[in-house]
Structure formats: structure tokens, C-alpha cells
Design a protein around this motif. Structure first.
Motif, PDB file in Angstrom:
ATOM      1  N   ARG A  28     -61.477   1.351  26.964  1.00 16.22           N
ATOM      2  CA  ARG A  28     -60.690   2.378  27.628  1.00 16.22           C
ATOM      3  C   ARG A  28     -61.365   3.727  27.519  1.00 16.22           C
ATOM      4  O   ARG A  28     -61.995   4.051  26.518  1.00 16.22           O
ATOM      5  CB  ARG A  28     -59.271   2.457  27.045  1.00 16.22           C
ATOM      6  N   ASP A  66     -63.675   3.668  19.975  1.00 13.21           N
ATOM      7  CA  ASP A  66     -62.892   4.844  20.365  1.00 13.21           C
ATOM      8  C   ASP A  66     -63.070   6.002  19.393  1.00 13.21           C
ATOM      9  O   ASP A  66     -63.250   7.147  19.809  1.00 13.21           O
ATOM     10  CB  ASP A  66     -61.407   4.480  20.435  1.00 13.21           C
ATOM     11  N   ARG A  67     -63.006   5.728  18.101  1.00 11.47           N
ATOM     12  CA  ARG A  67     -63.028   6.836  17.132  1.00 11.47           C
ATOM     13  C   ARG A  67     -64.383   7.519  17.107  1.00 11.47           C
ATOM     14  O   ARG A  67     -64.467   8.724  16.888  1.00 11.47           O
ATOM     15  CB  ARG A  67     -62.634   6.369  15.738  1.00 11.47           C
ATOM     16  N   GLU A 126     -67.398   8.144  29.808  1.00 13.53           N
ATOM     17  CA  GLU A 126     -66.547   9.119  29.115  1.00 13.53           C
ATOM     18  C   GLU A 126     -66.969  10.545  29.477  1.00 13.53           C
ATOM     19  O   GLU A 126     -66.125  11.429  29.705  1.00 13.53           O
ATOM     20  CB  GLU A 126     -66.636   8.913  27.605  1.00 13.53           C
ATOM     21  N   ARG A 151     -66.429   7.721  19.793  1.00 17.90           N
ATOM     22  CA  ARG A 151     -66.466   8.511  21.023  1.00 17.90           C
ATOM     23  C   ARG A 151     -65.613   9.764  20.911  1.00 17.90           C
ATOM     24  O   ARG A 151     -66.001  10.848  21.380  1.00 17.90           O
ATOM     25  CB  ARG A 151     -66.018   7.665  22.213  1.00 17.90           C
ATOM     26  N   GLU A 152     -64.449   9.628  20.281  1.00 17.52           N
ATOM     27  CA  GLU A 152     -63.585  10.802  20.120  1.00 17.52           C
ATOM     28  C   GLU A 152     -64.279  11.884  19.294  1.00 17.52           C
ATOM     29  O   GLU A 152     -64.267  13.066  19.652  1.00 17.52           O
ATOM     30  CB  GLU A 152     -62.266  10.406  19.470  1.00 17.52           C
ATOM     31  N   ILE A 157     -61.057   7.483  26.791  1.00 21.48           N
ATOM     32  CA  ILE A 157     -60.102   8.086  25.854  1.00 21.48           C
ATOM     33  C   ILE A 157     -59.749   9.533  26.169  1.00 21.48           C
ATOM     34  O   ILE A 157     -58.837  10.088  25.549  1.00 21.48           O
ATOM     35  CB  ILE A 157     -60.611   7.981  24.399  1.00 21.48           C
TER      36      ILE A 157
END
Length: 205
Positions: A21, A45-46, A77, A48-49, A23
């Protein structure tokens, strides 16, 4: 993590996840397919965040290069968060086909795919990028030479940001002259970093 089918990690024998996904940004929460290629894993995800928190001041309007693109999670992203354009480089036809389909699904014309080995791509005519995502296959000694080629070939310049990662068991490679290691973090068995070229220290124009 995210990238080439030739990464050669032990987990490569596990079937790849079906989707990841976005984010943040325009396509936040959109799910996109992962190409069914051995060794391709979206950057978690973490990670990329954290990375895009680091890049928040510069990502909008940036020209980005996603080498060893794999799932394309980083480049997609970046596009979601307002990057002006992303060049996705990978040598796998299945990877590039899926990236093209994902860009079409999003109605995005700011992404461009290149069917080429990353090393060969960097031997071609250079185009300056603001942000580079670099996640080569592990244990093949690719990271240091590719960083050097980015610096020497004119692919990056004053103010550019370069993301790279490597297995946690090894030290990060020496950076080319004029580069500084701005950020570092770890996730599991992976360490990842953001390097910058400082305008006041680089000799590039």
C-alpha cells in the motif's frame, strides 16, 4: 527489501506478497500489485514512512531515480507525494510490466520505466536527479561502486539526496567526497541511510 529478483536473500524462497500500500500523499492507502518475481519485496511501511519523513522538505517537485526498482514501492511513494517524475530502472521484464500497469492504474504519466541493468544505465549519458533510491542485491559488492558511479557520472549534484540500504552485519560503504551521511536507521537485519551532497562542500556544478 524491495527490489531486484537477483537479491539472493534467504527469504527469497518465500512466495512474494501479493500487494503493498501507498502510505502517504495523493494515493494514500491505495494497494498495488507486487510483481510475481522471486526476491522482490516492497520496502516495509515503517521504513518508507521514516524515509519520506526525512525527504519531506525536498520530495515535492523532485526528479527521482529508482535503481533496482523491484516492486517500485519507493518510486511510487515519491510520485504519490508530489515528485515531478521518477525513472524506474530494472532488468526484469515482469517487474517493468507490473510497474507500467501500476502507473496506468494510477493514471500517472510522471513515471518512466527503463529495461536495463542499473550498472549499465549509469554508464550512459547522465541526467541530474534530486533524489536517488538505491537498494541493490545484497552480498554482491554493488553498493560502493554504484555510489561512486552516481558521484562521478554527474547523476547527482549539490543538494541531492541519496537513499541506500545494506545488510546490518556490514558497515556502510565509504561515501564519495562531498557527501555526508545525514540520517541512519535500522529495521530487522537491514540498515538504511540518507546521504546528501552539501552545496558548500561539493565541487560539482
Amino acid at each position: 527489501m524491495a527490489r531486484s529478483h537477483s537479491r539472493g536473500r534467504s527469504r527469497a524462497k518465500t512466495p512474494p506478497p501479493g500487494s503493498f500500500r501507498i502510505i502517504g500523499g495523493e494515493w494514500r492507502r491505495r494497494r498495488l500489485p507486487v510483481p510475481p518475481v522471486e526476491g522482490v519485496r516492497p520496502t516495509p511501511d515503517r521504513v518508507r514512512e521514516t524515509l519520506f519523513n526525512w525527504l519531506a522538505p525536498v520530495i515535492e517537485g523532485a526528479r527521482c531515480l529508482d535503481l533496482y526498482a523491484g516492486s517500485g514501492a519507493l518510486g511510487l511513494e515519491a510520485l504519490s507525494r508530489g515528485a515531478a517524475g521518477v525513472v524506474f530502472v530494472d532488468c526484469s521484464p515482469a517487474v517493468l510490466r507490473q510497474l507500467g500497469e501500476s502507473l496506468a492504474l494510477l493514471g500517472c504519466e510522471r513515471g518512466h520505466t527503463v529495461a536495463m541493468d542499473a550498472g549499465a544505465y549509469l554508464e550512459g549519458p547522465a541526467s541530474r536527479f534530486d533524489v536517488v533510491f538505491l537498494d541493490p542485491p545484497y552480498r554482491q559488492g554493488l553498493l560502493a561502486p554504484v555510489l561512486q558511479r552516481l558521484a562521478e557520472g554527474g547523476w547527482v549534484g549539490p543538494g541531492s539526496a541519496i537513499y541506500f540500504e545494506h545488510e546490518a552485519a556490514v558497515a556502510p560503504p565509504a561515501l564519495p567526497p562531498g557527501w555526508t551521511l545525514a540520517r541512519s536507521a535500522a529495521a530487522g537485519q537491514v540498515r538504511y541511510h540518507l546521504a546528501r551532497l552539501e552545496p558548500q562542500t561539493t565541487g560539482q556544478t
